[in-house]
Design an enzyme around this catalytic site. Structure first.
Site, PDB file in Angstrom:
ATOM      1  N   GLY A 136       0.821  -1.203   0.000  1.00 33.56           N
ATOM      2  CA  GLY A 136       0.000   0.000   0.000  1.00 33.56           C
ATOM      3  C   GLY A 136       0.855   1.253   0.000  1.00 33.56           C
ATOM      4  CB  CYS A 137       0.115   4.685  -1.150  1.00 32.10           C
ATOM      5  SG  CYS A 137      -1.507   4.959  -0.426  1.00 32.10           S
ATOM      6  CG  PHE A 138      -0.702   6.133   4.313  1.00 35.20           C
ATOM      7  CD1 PHE A 138       0.060   7.287   4.452  1.00 35.20           C
ATOM      8  CD2 PHE A 138      -2.080   6.263   4.304  1.00 35.20           C
ATOM      9  CE1 PHE A 138      -0.531   8.538   4.574  1.00 35.20           C
ATOM     10  CE2 PHE A 138      -2.684   7.510   4.427  1.00 35.20           C
ATOM     11  CZ  PHE A 138      -1.914   8.642   4.562  1.00 35.20           C
ATOM     12  CB  ALA A 139       2.059  -0.047   3.702  1.00 33.78           C
TER      13      ALA A 139
END
Length: 339
Positions: A136-139
């Site tokens: 994921g992007c935040f991840a």
């Protein structure tokens, strides 16, 4: 080497469009189909109008396995449904951009396991993988900020994260919090301390720092939230993630820089800057840039990434390059636009 034959499912959305923009100019790729049932027969540029003049490809409702790699750019929960309904030949590699196969408990498919596709963590495993679960992007952003500390077992009990993302992180479907008149000149927090990306972040950190995840009968999300205090924010810009993270640390600033520079020395897209950073340095690129500061016993870690590239489609292409024995940077030498 023969061209890599690519199929894309979900090619009309933000991540699908970004993937098309990269792959149209990738020197080793042939796009066989760009699947979008609702846009079948339309030119790609009729949806992604910035592609006008770049390609005459059309969207298709076709799906078949006469390809080398399949990208799934569909919504969370839809990738598993698609693969259940449309069996893919065992010879076809799969890169899934949804969250369906990211967590350890959900990685099985056709007798094999999806490998978590963060090259800065799992590069060697990605090279030999058949199936990739793209992070994921935040991840991606938060893990890259913390992996060097985890690699030396230096993560403390409490990690504090404040991260702001652009509106494209919410996907293409309009909503109350993506409407221009609400988002523009505005800032808000959401899913504080319970964002779903905490789960994959904590599993990756636990992979490097054994025991990072508390042992209990609580859910993975609850266990992750015991250690990572994450407040996500919606920014009034379209793309990019800026995170500010701080932890207690005995490292001096110089020791921290040496650790981070050493960890990322062999990773071409993650850079450590001794000067302060800003988001425009990475927008429209597959780069992540990290800056460190020491304030008393606190280590401040700043990180900037583009949520649609390093946080999604660019990283998916980076993974494809590794899977097919190409240089990681192939097709990804993108330049940011400063103004």
């Amino acid at each position: 080497m023969n061209m890599i034959k690519v199929g894309i499912v979900g090619s009309a959305g933000y991540t699908g469009g970004e993937l098309l923009r990269v792959l149209i100019y990738h020197p080793e790729v042939e796009i066989v189909f760009a699947n979008s049932a609702s846009n079948a027969g339309n030119k790609l540029y009729e949806v992604h109008n910035d592609l006008f003049g770049d390609t005459e490809l059309t969207f298709s409702s076709d799906f078949h396995s006469d390809i080398d790699v399949l990208f799934l750019c569909v919504g969370h929960g839809d990738a598993r449904k698609f693969l259940d309904a449309n069996p893919v030949a065992a010879s076809v590699k799969i890169i899934d951009l949804s969250q369906d196969y990211r967590l350890r408990a959900n990685t099985a498919y056709q007798g094999q396991q999806f490998v978590y596709g963060l090259p800065e963590l799992n590069k060697e495993a990605i090279k030999s993988a058949q199936y990739i679960a793209n992070p994921g992007c935040f991840a991606t952003n938060i893990q890259l900020a913390l992996l060097p500390l985890a690699s030396k077992g230096l993560l403390p009990d409490q990690i504090h994260v404040n991260a702001t993302t652009g509106s494209t992180g919410a996907g293409q479907k309009p909503g109350a919090t993506t409407h221009f008149s609400w988002r523009n000149n505005n800032l808000s927090a959401y899913k504080s301390f319970e964002h779903q990306h905490l789960q994959e972040i904590s599993e990756s950190l636990d992979q490097l720092q054994n025991g990072f995840l508390p042992a209990s009968d609580d859910s993975l999300l609850a266990r992750a939230a015991e250690r990572i205090n994450f407040v996500p924010q919606r920014g009034d810009f379209t793309r990019g993630i800026f995170s500010a993270i701080y932890v207690d640390s005995d490292l001096t600033e110089e020791q921290a820089y040496e650790l981070y520079e050493s960890y990322y020395a062999t990773h071409p897209f993650t850079h450590v800057s001794r000067s302060n950073i800003d988001l425009k340095q990475v927008v429209n690129t597959n780069k992540s840039i990290i800056h460190l500061e020491k304030h008393g016993n606190k280590l401040l870690i700043l990180n900037v990434t583009d949520n649609l590239l390093k946080g999604a489609s660019g990283q998916a292409v980076q993974n494809m390059n590794l899977m097919f024995g190409l240089n990681e940077r192939t097709g990804l030498n993108l330049k940011s636009v400063g103004f």
